[in-house]
Design an enzyme around this catalytic site. Structure first.
Site, short mmCIF file in Angstrom:
data_model
loop_
_atom_site.label_atom_id
_atom_site.label_comp_id
_atom_site.label_asym_id
_atom_site.label_seq_id
_atom_site.Cartn_x
_atom_site.Cartn_y
_atom_site.Cartn_z
N CYS A 2 -24.57 -13.82 32.10
CA CYS A 2 -23.80 -14.87 32.57
C CYS A 2 -22.45 -15.13 31.84
O CYS A 2 -22.52 -14.79 30.61
CB CYS A 2 -24.56 -16.16 32.39
SG CYS A 2 -26.15 -16.19 33.35
N ARG A 27 -19.65 -7.88 31.83
CA ARG A 27 -20.77 -8.38 31.06
C ARG A 27 -22.07 -8.19 31.83
O ARG A 27 -23.27 -8.26 31.63
CB ARG A 27 -20.80 -9.98 30.78
CG ARG A 27 -19.72 -10.14 29.66
CD ARG A 27 -19.45 -11.52 29.79
NE ARG A 27 -20.36 -12.54 29.32
CZ ARG A 27 -20.53 -12.82 28.22
NH1 ARG A 27 -19.80 -12.55 26.99
NH2 ARG A 27 -21.63 -13.69 27.69
N TRP A 75 -26.18 -14.07 35.88
CA TRP A 75 -27.23 -12.62 35.86
C TRP A 75 -28.57 -13.44 35.89
O TRP A 75 -28.83 -14.15 34.97
CB TRP A 75 -26.97 -11.98 34.66
CG TRP A 75 -27.57 -10.86 34.36
CD1 TRP A 75 -27.20 -9.51 34.80
CD2 TRP A 75 -29.05 -10.53 33.80
NE1 TRP A 75 -28.05 -8.68 34.47
CE2 TRP A 75 -29.29 -9.11 33.80
CE3 TRP A 75 -29.93 -11.32 32.87
CZ2 TRP A 75 -30.25 -8.60 33.32
CZ3 TRP A 75 -30.81 -10.88 32.49
CH2 TRP A 75 -31.21 -9.52 32.70
N ASN A 100 -25.06 -20.89 30.55
CA ASN A 100 -25.54 -19.51 29.90
C ASN A 100 -26.67 -19.87 29.09
O ASN A 100 -26.66 -20.85 28.17
CB ASN A 100 -24.28 -18.91 29.00
CG ASN A 100 -23.39 -18.25 30.10
OD1 ASN A 100 -23.36 -18.45 31.23
ND2 ASN A 100 -22.30 -17.44 29.26
N GLY A 101 -27.67 -19.13 29.27
CA GLY A 101 -28.80 -19.15 28.33
C GLY A 101 -30.24 -19.63 29.23
O GLY A 101 -30.09 -19.54 30.37
N GLU A 483 -30.44 8.13 22.45
CA GLU A 483 -29.37 7.71 23.12
C GLU A 483 -28.92 8.49 24.24
O GLU A 483 -28.57 7.67 25.13
CB GLU A 483 -28.03 7.62 21.84
CG GLU A 483 -26.81 7.31 22.24
CD GLU A 483 -26.92 5.52 22.68
OE1 GLU A 483 -27.84 4.92 22.76
OE2 GLU A 483 -25.84 5.24 23.58
N LYS A 487 -28.51 6.81 27.94
CA LYS A 487 -27.25 6.65 28.75
C LYS A 487 -27.51 7.31 29.97
O LYS A 487 -27.00 6.56 31.14
CB LYS A 487 -26.16 7.90 28.19
CG LYS A 487 -25.50 7.26 26.91
CD LYS A 487 -24.42 6.07 26.96
CE LYS A 487 -24.84 4.74 26.92
NZ LYS A 487 -25.25 4.20 25.60
N GLU A 490 -29.40 4.47 31.97
CA GLU A 490 -28.49 3.20 32.29
C GLU A 490 -27.46 3.56 33.63
O GLU A 490 -27.40 2.67 34.39
CB GLU A 490 -27.63 2.94 31.17
CG GLU A 490 -28.33 2.18 30.11
CD GLU A 490 -27.38 2.02 28.99
OE1 GLU A 490 -27.57 1.04 28.46
OE2 GLU A 490 -26.57 2.90 28.12
N HIS A 506 -47.84 16.90 22.14
CA HIS A 506 -48.83 15.99 22.10
C HIS A 506 -48.74 15.08 23.31
O HIS A 506 -48.85 13.98 23.34
CB HIS A 506 -48.44 15.14 20.58
CG HIS A 506 -48.75 15.79 19.32
ND1 HIS A 506 -49.90 16.07 18.98
CD2 HIS A 506 -47.95 16.25 18.59
CE1 HIS A 506 -49.95 16.75 17.85
NE2 HIS A 506 -48.45 16.82 17.56
N LYS A 605 -23.97 -6.34 29.81
CA LYS A 605 -23.06 -5.91 28.50
C LYS A 605 -23.61 -6.86 27.18
O LYS A 605 -23.86 -6.21 26.45
CB LYS A 605 -21.36 -5.89 28.86
CG LYS A 605 -20.86 -5.36 27.67
CD LYS A 605 -20.97 -4.13 27.50
CE LYS A 605 -20.07 -3.29 26.46
NZ LYS A 605 -20.76 -2.38 25.81
#
Ligand code: G6P
Length: 610
Positions: A2, A27, A75, A100-101, A483, A487, A490, A506, A605
């Site tokens: 948000c 964001r 969001w 926000n929150g 990483e 990527k 995402e 395994h 973000k």
């Protein structure tokens, strides 16, 4: 996640709010809204699901004006993505609130407020803020006092801005757990969750602290601390580039940010790395004497930042002779952990506002850590302000949700931390020189690595129809494989998993077939022969491999394996170098798939709620 923008001015603030929201788009969000209060006392509201552009179109088709306004990108957390759940939320067409929150006790508040006759139009926790403030006004408080009273009832996190139709000369803002910054103009003032939103209108900012409530008028800002006492907070001048939000001719911010890496890594090293080693106190005032006593490092972070912490563990233990644990912040903060003597708590964060990482730092303060250091990209952010030591990564504004340049500058910072801690813990001359030389060569090696782009574009074609993929690495390349997998997930929405290649037998070997591409990161290091055996295990089971390898590792392309030669580099910087081709691979796969590269679905973000 948000975003909040607010403005109080002589002029119509609609365009300021819309521009602010656009600047917060990076964001991540799913709906947006604006409430405006004009000089005649009219309070209007426009909300839309989807992009800020839909909201802007609506506001241009049905023009609204106001000298006071609050705006929000949402969001979704509580309640689906609907117009009714979008902010601002109203109480009795009088109070308007953006938030926000998460108000964690919202269900209890809703029941109490419903019992007092308040009706709810949304499924959000935020609507209870509007009604609670309204209720306090009804009890005889003025707006400022009403907010002071109301916040005492809230549990959880909030950054909130409240306006009252009957009190048109001020906005009241309150912060607990979610960042808010006040921007100072001339005869006008602003509020936002992130200074990026306000750069077109001001460069002078004041960060609110935990528990602060502030009254913002056109000409004045008065801040009250959590005890209700007036306090002074510093005003800082921002040096973020005004046009940091431009794509500079690139198709996406992510591509721009990938290509900026040689430059930002150079900036990160500048003035910190001399010919023979790092300069004194680059981690903050008195850092050298603080680091002198450190025998253990506890790293805490989320997402991509967590992967840089995982890489750092290999470096700190191998080169600096310091033991190191790395933990995901949301795990660390909710378990009892062991604090080693002489421990340094290191948080890593691009934004400096990630809720779990911040909570972990606050928890650590009560646990007996010797000191705390943050490796962070945003000056003035909560982590920077609340840590004992701060190392700024100087990557510049990162807009793409998928982190790229923040990661490589974090790793650059960690190599310098390795040097700093190694100095006090018997690091060998050879290792010291290898890292210093590696760092000096890093910007040009990164430039060289970007030249792999065309080959990677071709390779991306082979991925676009795949649904799953496996990334393999060993040693300090294992976190780089993680990483790389993150990527791809995402931004291309292809399921990707990373394994330390010794773990293949395994479990993951069971998945290998020609529909499961296997990506291998293979620099020429002491683990190369082990890695080659793992590659053969995949080949024997009909797997198709894409190997990013040092030329001297002597991999040959054939019908089951495509080899992409990565420029030769020293072992210390190899994890940073091998990150780039993996970033490029996910980018070009996402391009072929036509996904929203800079704002991938469902992601944010800056994750300011836990
Ligand atoms: C979100 C972002 C990631 C980032 C993570 C941690 O998930 O999308 O790119 O790595 O948060 O954020 P931080 O700002 O603490 O590095």
């Amino acid at each position: 996640m948000c975003g909040i923008v607010g403005a109080i001015a002589e002029r119509n603030v609609v365009e300021i709010l819309l521009e602010g929201l656009k600047r917060l788009e990076y964001r991540g969000y799913d709906s947006a809204g604006v409430a405006l209060l004009d000089g005649e006392g009219n309070l209007t509201r426009t909300r839309r699901t989807g992009k800020v552009k839909e909201l802007a179109d609506a506001l241009h088709t049905h023009p609204s004006k106001g000298n006071i306004g609050i705006a929000h990108t949402r969001w979704a957390t509580h309640g689906g993505v609907t117009e009714a759940n979008a902010h601002p939320h109203f109480s009795s067409d009088r109070i308007a609130v953006v938030h926000n929150g998460i108000i964690e006790n919202y269900q209890r508040l809703r029941s109490e407020l419903a019992a007092k006759g308040y009706g709810f139009d949304s499924d959000t926790d935020t609507e209870s803020i509007a009604h609670q403030v309204h209720y306090e006004l009804d009890q005889g408080a003025d707006l400022l006092q009403a907010v002071h009273n109301a916040v005492k009832k809230f549990e959880g996190a909030y950054g909130t801005v409240i306006i009252d139709k009957n009190d048109p000369e001020r906005m009241i803002v309150a912060r607990s757990g979610s960042p808010l910054v006040i921007g100072f103009g001339i005869g006008e003032n602003f509020i936002a969750s992130d200074q990026m939103a306000l750069l077109p209108v001001t460069r002078r900012f004041m960060y609110l602290e935990e528990g602060d409530v502030a009254e913002v008028t056109r000409t004045n800002v008065t801040v009250y601390d959590q005890d209700g006492q007036i306090v002074q907070r510093d005003i800082v001048e921002s040096d973020i580039e005004h046009d940091a939000g431009d794509k500079a001719g690139y198709r996406h911010y992510m591509l721009k940010e990938i290509h900026e890496q040689p430059t930002v890594v150079r900036n990160c090293l500048q003035g910190r790395l001399g010919e023979h080693g790092i300069s004194p106190n680059i981690f903050g005032q008195d850092a050298d004497s603080i680091l002198d006593n450190i025998k253990h490092v506890q790293i805490v972070a989320c997402g991509t930042s967590y992967h840089s912490g995982m890489t750092a563990k290999y470096w700190l233990e191998q080169y600096a002779n310091v033991s190191c644990n790395v933990e995901i912040a949301s795990e660390f903060r909710y378990r009892k952990s062991f604090v080693h003597p002489n421990s340094l708590l290191v948080t890593i964060s691009q934004s400096g506002e990630t809720a779990d990482t911040l909570a972990a730092l606050r928890l650590a303060k009560s646990l007996g850590y010797s000191s705390s250091l943050t490796i962070c990209n945003v000056p003035g952010s909560s982590l920077v302000r609340e840590s004992d030591l701060a190392f700024m990564t100087l990557a510049g504004a990162e807009i793409g949700v998928a982190s790229t340049k923040a990661f490589t500058t974090q790793l650059t910072g960690f190599l310098m931390l390795t040097l700093a801690l190694g100095k006090h813990n018997g690091m060998s001359e050879t290792d010291h020189k290898a890292i210093v030389d590696g760092l000096h060569s890093l910007p040009s090696k990164l430039e060289e690595t970007l030249s792999l782009t065309q080959g990677i574009k071709d390779l991306a074609e082979e991925f676009a129809d795949k649904h799953h993929s496996l990334f393999l690495g060993r040693g300090d390349q294992y976190p780089i494989a993680m990483e790389g997998a993150l990527k791809l997930k995402e931004i291309s929405y292809i399921h990707a998993e990373a394994y330390a290649s010794g773990e293949l037998k395994h479990g993951p070997l069971a998945l290998i077939d020609d529909e499961m591409p296997v990506i291998v990161v293979a620099p020429n290091n002491e683990l190369l022969e082990k890695l080659k055996s793992n590659v053969e295990e995949v080949r024997a089971r009909g797997g198709i491999m894409y190997v990013f390898a040092d030329k001297e590792a002597h991999f040959q392309s054939d019908n089951t394996m495509r080899v992409i030669n990565v420029p030769h580099c020293s072992a210390a910087i190899a994890p940073i170098i091998y990150t780039l081709p993996l970033q490029l691979l996910s980018y070009y796969v996402a391009i072929i798939k036509g996904t929203d590269v800079d704002q991938p679905r469902n992601l944010a973000k800056s994750v300011t709620v836990e």
